[in-house]
Design a protein around this motif. Sequence first.
Motif, PDB file in Angstrom:
ATOM      1  N   GLU A  58       1.908   7.250   0.083  1.00 45.04           N
ATOM      2  CA  GLU A  58       3.351   7.008  -0.057  1.00 45.04           C
ATOM      3  C   GLU A  58       3.771   5.886   0.890  1.00 45.04           C
ATOM      4  OE1 GLU A  58       4.961   8.566  -2.456  1.00 45.04           O
ATOM      5  OE2 GLU A  58       3.154   9.709  -2.879  1.00 45.04           O
ATOM      6  N   ARG A  59       4.901   5.283   0.611  1.00 49.08           N
ATOM      7  CA  ARG A  59       5.400   4.133   1.365  1.00 49.08           C
ATOM      8  C   ARG A  59       5.476   4.390   2.870  1.00 49.08           C
ATOM      9  NH1 ARG A  59      11.209   1.011   0.938  1.00 49.08           N
ATOM     10  NH2 ARG A  59      11.825   2.315   2.655  1.00 49.08           N
ATOM     11  N   ALA A  60       6.073   5.494   3.282  1.00 51.57           N
ATOM     12  CA  ALA A  60       6.248   5.776   4.711  1.00 51.57           C
ATOM     13  C   ALA A  60       4.912   5.855   5.432  1.00 51.57           C
ATOM     14  CB  ALA A  60       7.034   7.067   4.906  1.00 51.57           C
ATOM     15  N   LYS A  61       3.928   6.506   4.829  1.00 48.07           N
ATOM     16  CA  LYS A  61       2.608   6.622   5.455  1.00 48.07           C
ATOM     17  C   LYS A  61       1.921   5.259   5.495  1.00 48.07           C
ATOM     18  CE  LYS A  61      -1.612   9.283   5.478  1.00 48.07           C
ATOM     19  NZ  LYS A  61      -2.431  10.291   4.816  1.00 48.07           N
ATOM     20  N   TRP A  62       2.063   4.483   4.429  1.00 48.98           N
ATOM     21  CA  TRP A  62       1.470   3.146   4.394  1.00 48.98           C
ATOM     22  C   TRP A  62       2.038   2.291   5.517  1.00 48.98           C
ATOM     23  CZ3 TRP A  62       3.154  -1.897   3.001  1.00 48.98           C
ATOM     24  CH2 TRP A  62       2.132  -2.801   2.703  1.00 48.98           C
ATOM     25  N   PHE A  63       3.367   2.339   5.703  1.00 49.62           N
ATOM     26  CA  PHE A  63       4.011   1.573   6.779  1.00 49.62           C
ATOM     27  C   PHE A  63       3.481   1.997   8.149  1.00 49.62           C
ATOM     28  CE2 PHE A  63       8.337   0.581   4.581  1.00 49.62           C
ATOM     29  CZ  PHE A  63       7.798  -0.573   4.025  1.00 49.62           C
ATOM     30  N   ALA A  64       3.325   3.308   8.353  1.00 50.19           N
ATOM     31  CA  ALA A  64       3.005   3.842   9.677  1.00 50.19           C
ATOM     32  C   ALA A  64       1.540   3.709  10.065  1.00 50.19           C
ATOM     33  CB  ALA A  64       3.400   5.314   9.742  1.00 50.19           C
ATOM     34  N   HIS A  65       0.620   3.666   9.104  1.00 47.48           N
ATOM     35  CA  HIS A  65      -0.793   3.801   9.436  1.00 47.48           C
ATOM     36  C   HIS A  65      -1.634   2.561   9.169  1.00 47.48           C
ATOM     37  CE1 HIS A  65       0.505   7.768   9.952  1.00 47.48           C
ATOM     38  NE2 HIS A  65      -0.589   8.405   9.654  1.00 47.48           N
ATOM     39  N   ILE A  66      -1.006   1.426   9.002  1.00 46.86           N
ATOM     40  CA  ILE A  66      -1.805   0.253   8.693  1.00 46.86           C
ATOM     41  C   ILE A  66      -1.412  -0.898   9.608  1.00 46.86           C
ATOM     42  CG2 ILE A  66      -0.435  -0.877   6.906  1.00 46.86           C
ATOM     43  CD1 ILE A  66      -3.627  -0.253   5.689  1.00 46.86           C
ATOM     44  N   ASP A  67      -2.400  -1.579  10.119  1.00 45.28           N
ATOM     45  CA  ASP A  67      -2.192  -2.745  10.975  1.00 45.28           C
ATOM     46  C   ASP A  67      -3.033  -3.869  10.368  1.00 45.28           C
ATOM     47  OD1 ASP A  67      -1.751  -4.559  13.003  1.00 45.28           O
ATOM     48  OD2 ASP A  67      -3.166  -3.614  14.382  1.00 45.28           O
ATOM     49  N   ILE A  68      -2.382  -4.766   9.666  1.00 42.53           N
ATOM     50  CA  ILE A  68      -3.087  -5.790   8.908  1.00 42.53           C
ATOM     51  C   ILE A  68      -3.213  -7.076   9.717  1.00 42.53           C
ATOM     52  CG2 ILE A  68      -3.011  -7.185   6.801  1.00 42.53           C
ATOM     53  CD1 ILE A  68      -1.446  -4.779   5.569  1.00 42.53           C
ATOM     54  N   ALA A  69      -4.439  -7.565   9.829  1.00 40.84           N
ATOM     55  CA  ALA A  69      -4.705  -8.808  10.555  1.00 40.84           C
ATOM     56  C   ALA A  69      -4.697 -10.014   9.616  1.00 40.84           C
ATOM     57  CB  ALA A  69      -6.053  -8.718  11.269  1.00 40.84           C
ATOM     58  N   GLU A  70      -5.155  -9.815   8.383  1.00 35.23           N
ATOM     59  CA  GLU A  70      -5.195 -10.894   7.396  1.00 35.23           C
ATOM     60  C   GLU A  70      -4.983 -10.286   6.008  1.00 35.23           C
ATOM     61  OE1 GLU A  70      -8.239 -14.303   5.637  1.00 35.23           O
ATOM     62  OE2 GLU A  70      -8.907 -13.035   7.286  1.00 35.23           O
ATOM     63  N   TYR A  71      -4.173 -10.974   5.212  1.00 32.68           N
ATOM     64  CA  TYR A  71      -3.831 -10.436   3.894  1.00 32.68           C
ATOM     65  C   TYR A  71      -3.451 -11.590   2.987  1.00 32.68           C
ATOM     66  CZ  TYR A  71      -1.171  -7.565   0.526  1.00 32.68           C
ATOM     67  OH  TYR A  71      -0.691  -6.942  -0.592  1.00 32.68           O
ATOM     68  N   HIS A  72      -4.089 -11.674   1.814  1.00 34.57           N
ATOM     69  CA  HIS A  72      -3.698 -12.703   0.850  1.00 34.57           C
ATOM     70  C   HIS A  72      -4.028 -12.269  -0.565  1.00 34.57           C
ATOM     71  CE1 HIS A  72      -7.889 -14.143   0.445  1.00 34.57           C
ATOM     72  NE2 HIS A  72      -7.960 -14.033   1.755  1.00 34.57           N
ATOM     73  N   HIS A  73      -3.357 -12.916  -1.519  1.00 35.90           N
ATOM     74  CA  HIS A  73      -3.562 -12.677  -2.951  1.00 35.90           C
ATOM     75  C   HIS A  73      -3.852 -14.002  -3.630  1.00 35.90           C
ATOM     76  CE1 HIS A  73      -1.887  -8.498  -3.757  1.00 35.90           C
ATOM     77  NE2 HIS A  73      -1.773  -8.650  -2.457  1.00 35.90           N
ATOM     78  N   SER A  74      -4.511 -13.941  -4.760  1.00 33.44           N
ATOM     79  CA  SER A  74      -4.730 -15.118  -5.600  1.00 33.44           C
ATOM     80  C   SER A  74      -4.648 -14.677  -7.058  1.00 33.44           C
ATOM     81  CB  SER A  74      -6.087 -15.751  -5.291  1.00 33.44           C
ATOM     82  OG  SER A  74      -7.130 -14.824  -5.551  1.00 33.44           O
ATOM     83  N   ALA A  75      -4.641 -15.641  -7.946  1.00 32.34           N
ATOM     84  CA  ALA A  75      -4.589 -15.370  -9.394  1.00 32.34           C
ATOM     85  C   ALA A  75      -3.434 -14.432  -9.749  1.00 32.34           C
ATOM     86  CB  ALA A  75      -5.925 -14.817  -9.888  1.00 32.34           C
TER      87      ALA A  75
END
Length: 159
Positions: free
Chosen positions: A76-93
């Motif tokens: 769920e959104r709240a857990k995703w916000f609280a438990h993730i620390d992203i150093a690098e993130y990108h999308h393509s296509a």
Amino acid sequence: MKNTILIAVLLLVVPVLLNAQEVAHSSAISSAAEAELVSLTGAWIEAVNAKDRTKLEELMAPDFSLQGWDGSWRVERAKWFAHIDIAEYHHSAIVAHVYGDVAAITSRWYWRGNRGTASEKKPFEEHGYVVDMWRRNSGRWQVVSRVTVVLNGKEEGGS
């Protein structure tokens, strides 16, 4: 007789021309919405990288959830916000498919960082494909769901 033929031709041709104009208008609206959604996807990626919680809350619906393609896990959104620390993130296509007030955005993604509770953060590096479902409400798009496929192995070729 000539007038009757002319009227008959006009009665046949005018609806076809009007329909073509309507299709072109609908296509232009769809193209504008597609461009807007690709831009919003970019804004979402930027907000994740900047850790901009305010922008994330604006873009992500309160009922947002992230889930595996096979339903084996869900966050769920709240857990995703609280438990993730992203150093690098990108999308393509990134490709948008608009269906009125609902849209599916497909893309390839990569990210790395740390995941877990504050005392148990573990590094991760993943890549794969996603389908993001967006919903327009009162003229504003928000992402409501992300279904993801995580691929095994190292990402090849990057973005």
